[in-house]
Write a protein that holds these residues in place. Structure first.
Motif, mmCIF file in Angstrom:
data_model
loop_
_atom_site.group_PDB
_atom_site.id
_atom_site.type_symbol
_atom_site.label_atom_id
_atom_site.label_comp_id
_atom_site.label_asym_id
_atom_site.label_seq_id
_atom_site.Cartn_x
_atom_site.Cartn_y
_atom_site.Cartn_z
ATOM 1 N N ARG A 52 3.562 -1.862 3.794
ATOM 2 C CA ARG A 52 2.114 -1.985 3.936
ATOM 3 C C ARG A 52 1.780 -2.435 5.358
ATOM 4 O O ARG A 52 2.451 -3.285 5.920
ATOM 5 C CB ARG A 52 1.584 -3.027 2.946
ATOM 6 N N VAL A 53 0.758 -1.837 5.920
ATOM 7 C CA VAL A 53 0.257 -2.263 7.222
ATOM 8 C C VAL A 53 -0.891 -3.229 7.017
ATOM 9 O O VAL A 53 -1.802 -2.978 6.219
ATOM 10 C CB VAL A 53 -0.213 -1.049 8.059
ATOM 11 N N ARG A 54 -0.836 -4.350 7.721
ATOM 12 C CA ARG A 54 -1.949 -5.299 7.747
ATOM 13 C C ARG A 54 -2.476 -5.310 9.176
ATOM 14 O O ARG A 54 -1.767 -5.712 10.101
ATOM 15 C CB ARG A 54 -1.498 -6.693 7.320
ATOM 16 N N ALA A 55 -3.700 -4.851 9.344
ATOM 17 C CA ALA A 55 -4.280 -4.701 10.675
ATOM 18 C C ALA A 55 -5.520 -5.560 10.823
ATOM 19 O O ALA A 55 -6.292 -5.736 9.876
ATOM 20 C CB ALA A 55 -4.632 -3.242 10.946
ATOM 21 N N THR A 56 -5.693 -6.089 12.016
ATOM 22 C CA THR A 56 -6.917 -6.814 12.367
ATOM 23 C C THR A 56 -7.733 -5.934 13.302
ATOM 24 O O THR A 56 -7.220 -5.428 14.301
ATOM 25 C CB THR A 56 -6.580 -8.142 13.062
ATOM 26 N N ASP A 70 -4.862 7.692 11.851
ATOM 27 C CA ASP A 70 -3.966 8.813 12.141
ATOM 28 C C ASP A 70 -2.561 8.303 12.491
ATOM 29 O O ASP A 70 -1.555 8.881 12.071
ATOM 30 C CB ASP A 70 -4.510 9.635 13.318
ATOM 31 N N PHE A 71 -2.525 7.241 13.268
ATOM 32 C CA PHE A 71 -1.252 6.677 13.707
ATOM 33 C C PHE A 71 -0.453 6.147 12.520
ATOM 34 O O PHE A 71 0.735 6.447 12.372
ATOM 35 C CB PHE A 71 -1.520 5.562 14.718
ATOM 36 N N TRP A 72 -1.094 5.357 11.652
ATOM 37 C CA TRP A 72 -0.392 4.792 10.486
ATOM 38 C C TRP A 72 0.109 5.888 9.560
ATOM 39 O O TRP A 72 1.256 5.863 9.133
ATOM 40 C CB TRP A 72 -1.315 3.852 9.725
ATOM 41 N N LEU A 73 -0.760 6.853 9.259
ATOM 42 C CA LEU A 73 -0.355 7.928 8.355
ATOM 43 C C LEU A 73 0.748 8.772 8.976
ATOM 44 O O LEU A 73 1.627 9.274 8.267
ATOM 45 C CB LEU A 73 -1.567 8.801 8.000
ATOM 46 N N GLY A 74 0.709 8.928 10.292
ATOM 47 C CA GLY A 74 1.754 9.669 10.977
ATOM 48 C C GLY A 74 3.115 9.016 10.860
ATOM 49 O O GLY A 74 4.153 9.690 10.955
ATOM 50 N N LEU A 75 3.130 7.722 10.648
ATOM 51 C CA LEU A 75 4.389 6.988 10.443
ATOM 52 C C LEU A 75 4.881 7.078 9.000
ATOM 53 O O LEU A 75 5.960 6.595 8.674
ATOM 54 C CB LEU A 75 4.204 5.506 10.804
ATOM 55 N N GLY A 76 4.061 7.680 8.150
ATOM 56 C CA GLY A 76 4.428 7.771 6.741
ATOM 57 C C GLY A 76 3.962 6.596 5.920
ATOM 58 O O GLY A 76 4.328 6.457 4.750
ATOM 59 N N ILE A 77 3.145 5.737 6.488
ATOM 60 C CA ILE A 77 2.641 4.559 5.779
ATOM 61 C C ILE A 77 1.409 4.957 4.980
ATOM 62 O O ILE A 77 0.480 5.577 5.505
ATOM 63 C CB ILE A 77 2.303 3.432 6.773
ATOM 64 N N ARG A 78 1.384 4.580 3.706
ATOM 65 C CA ARG A 78 0.285 4.994 2.829
ATOM 66 C C ARG A 78 -0.482 3.821 2.221
ATOM 67 O O ARG A 78 -1.343 4.031 1.381
ATOM 68 C CB ARG A 78 0.859 5.864 1.688
ATOM 69 N N HIS A 79 -0.168 2.609 2.627
ATOM 70 C CA HIS A 79 -0.864 1.424 2.094
ATOM 71 C C HIS A 79 -1.382 0.615 3.274
ATOM 72 O O HIS A 79 -0.592 0.062 4.041
ATOM 73 C CB HIS A 79 0.080 0.594 1.233
ATOM 74 N N ILE A 80 -2.702 0.570 3.419
ATOM 75 C CA ILE A 80 -3.305 0.015 4.632
ATOM 76 C C ILE A 80 -4.325 -1.069 4.286
ATOM 77 O O ILE A 80 -5.237 -0.858 3.480
ATOM 78 C CB ILE A 80 -4.006 1.124 5.445
ATOM 79 N N GLY A 119 -3.299 11.295 -1.392
ATOM 80 C CA GLY A 119 -4.019 10.064 -1.153
ATOM 81 C C GLY A 119 -3.210 8.975 -0.477
ATOM 82 O O GLY A 119 -1.991 8.914 -0.589
ATOM 83 N N PHE A 120 -3.924 8.135 0.245
ATOM 84 C CA PHE A 120 -3.361 6.909 0.783
ATOM 85 C C PHE A 120 -4.207 5.763 0.252
ATOM 86 O O PHE A 120 -5.282 5.989 -0.320
ATOM 87 C CB PHE A 120 -3.365 6.927 2.327
ATOM 88 N N ARG A 121 -3.736 4.565 0.400
ATOM 89 C CA ARG A 121 -4.458 3.403 -0.122
ATOM 90 C C ARG A 121 -5.114 2.652 1.023
ATOM 91 O O ARG A 121 -4.466 2.334 2.022
ATOM 92 C CB ARG A 121 -3.502 2.497 -0.889
ATOM 93 N N PHE A 122 -6.397 2.386 0.867
ATOM 94 C CA PHE A 122 -7.145 1.610 1.857
ATOM 95 C C PHE A 122 -7.741 0.420 1.114
ATOM 96 O O PHE A 122 -8.659 0.554 0.316
ATOM 97 C CB PHE A 122 -8.243 2.465 2.501
ATOM 98 N N GLN A 123 -7.164 -0.728 1.366
ATOM 99 C CA GLN A 123 -7.411 -1.920 0.559
ATOM 100 C C GLN A 123 -8.889 -2.261 0.381
ATOM 101 O O GLN A 123 -9.336 -2.574 -0.712
ATOM 102 C CB GLN A 123 -6.686 -3.104 1.200
ATOM 103 N N ALA A 124 -9.648 -2.227 1.460
ATOM 104 C CA ALA A 124 -11.041 -2.666 1.397
ATOM 105 C C ALA A 124 -11.829 -1.865 0.373
ATOM 106 O O ALA A 124 -12.642 -2.414 -0.378
ATOM 107 C CB ALA A 124 -11.691 -2.553 2.775
ATOM 108 N N PHE A 125 -11.594 -0.550 0.305
ATOM 109 C CA PHE A 125 -12.311 0.297 -0.642
ATOM 110 C C PHE A 125 -11.818 0.071 -2.064
ATOM 111 O O PHE A 125 -12.611 -0.031 -3.002
ATOM 112 C CB PHE A 125 -12.132 1.772 -0.286
ATOM 113 N N GLU A 126 -10.504 -0.004 -2.231
ATOM 114 C CA GLU A 126 -9.938 -0.073 -3.573
ATOM 115 C C GLU A 126 -10.270 -1.378 -4.284
ATOM 116 O O GLU A 126 -10.522 -1.394 -5.483
ATOM 117 C CB GLU A 126 -8.429 0.128 -3.506
#
Length: 266
Positions: A52-56, A70-80, A119-126
């Motif tokens: 999971r990526v935790r970004a500020t 785009d950068f995170w998904l390009g790394l194969g990360i799907r939980h943001i 789909g990818f997961r975007f914490q704020a929306f979910e």
């Protein structure tokens, strides 16, 4: 840890330029190069689902959220998990407008990806979609009760947001009796005392309602948020409800469900 199925969070704010503008070491040097060494190992085949990526999001980087995505998904990360730096005084009307626009774009991309089964997961929306669907208040804050922050010197605080508030120091783990240091925030905080929030459509999903120390660190009052925090919560709340309607949770018979305190499972 990833091989054992344990979720690992990586602090990564986006591409090098974005990340290094916010996360520097004691010498003022960016930290992206250190994370870059680990990315191949952490985001390798078979491990992406547990990362999971935790970004500020800083005011300066607000207009680049789509680029960071785009950068995170390009790394194969799907939980943001991407959260604004609410304490940064540079949230001007222009920076706020840029962030809100980027969140709208991110929601459109989120819905489109889910419709394609990518789909990818975007914490704020979910989180807002889950809590809104259940129609209940956010889970009570456990700061000072079963959740704490510890400084390098061993000083104990209720949470990270109370770390810079001297009067909130609970003691020191090296010197004091741990069992006597607990100070549950519920002793002094009641969400229904938030008079400025009466009638707000986001009351049941707002992080400001659940997180009194965030308010205290921003305004000096547990029961009062800032204007920027309100703007952000209103938008992500609206987007979460919209996505719950337009991009329902995947999986037969499954609805939006909370994933512990800080996430949602779809």
């Amino acid at each position: 840890w990833l091989d054992e199925g344990v979720e690992v969070s990586l602090s990564l704010d986006g591409p090098r330029e974005v990340h290094d503008s916010c996360r520097v070491d004691g010498l003022g040097q960016g930290s992206f190069h250190r994370i870059e060494r680990l990315l191949g190992q952490l985001a390798g085949p078979g491990r992406r689902n547990g990362l999971r990526v935790r970004a500020t999001i800083s005011p300066a980087a607000a207009r680049r959220l789509a680029e960071a995505l785009d950068f995170w998904l390009g790394l194969g990360i799907r939980h943001i998990t991407a959260t604004p730096d609410f304490h940064d005084p540079a949230w001007t009307p222009q920076a706020t407008a840029a962030l809100l626009d980027q969140l709208e774009r991110t929601a459109e991309r989120y819905a489109s990806a889910r419709a394609r089964g990518e789909g990818f997961r975007f914490q704020a929306f979910e989180v807002r979609a889950a809590k809104g669907a259940q129609g209940r208040l956010p889970q009570a804050c456990g700061a000072g009760d079963f959740s704490f922050a510890i400084s390098p010197q061993g000083d104990l605080y209720p949470c990270n947001f109370s770390y810079l508030l001297p009067d909130r120091r609970l003691g020191n783990v090296h010197q004091d009796d741990w069992s006597r240091m607990a100070r549950p925030v519920s002793r002094e905080y009641n969400p229904f005392r938030r008079r400025v929030c009466v009638g707000c459509a986001e009351f049941a999903t707002c992080n400001s309602v659940r997180c009194p120390y965030l308010n205290l660190s921003l305004t000096g009052d547990m029961h009062r948020p800032t204007g920027f925090l309100c703007q952000y919560e209103r938008l992500v709340g609206e987007l979460g409800r919209r996505l719950a309607r337009e991009a329902p949770a995947q999986g037969e018979g499954r609805g939006w469900q909370p994933d512990g305190e800080g996430g949602a499972r779809a």
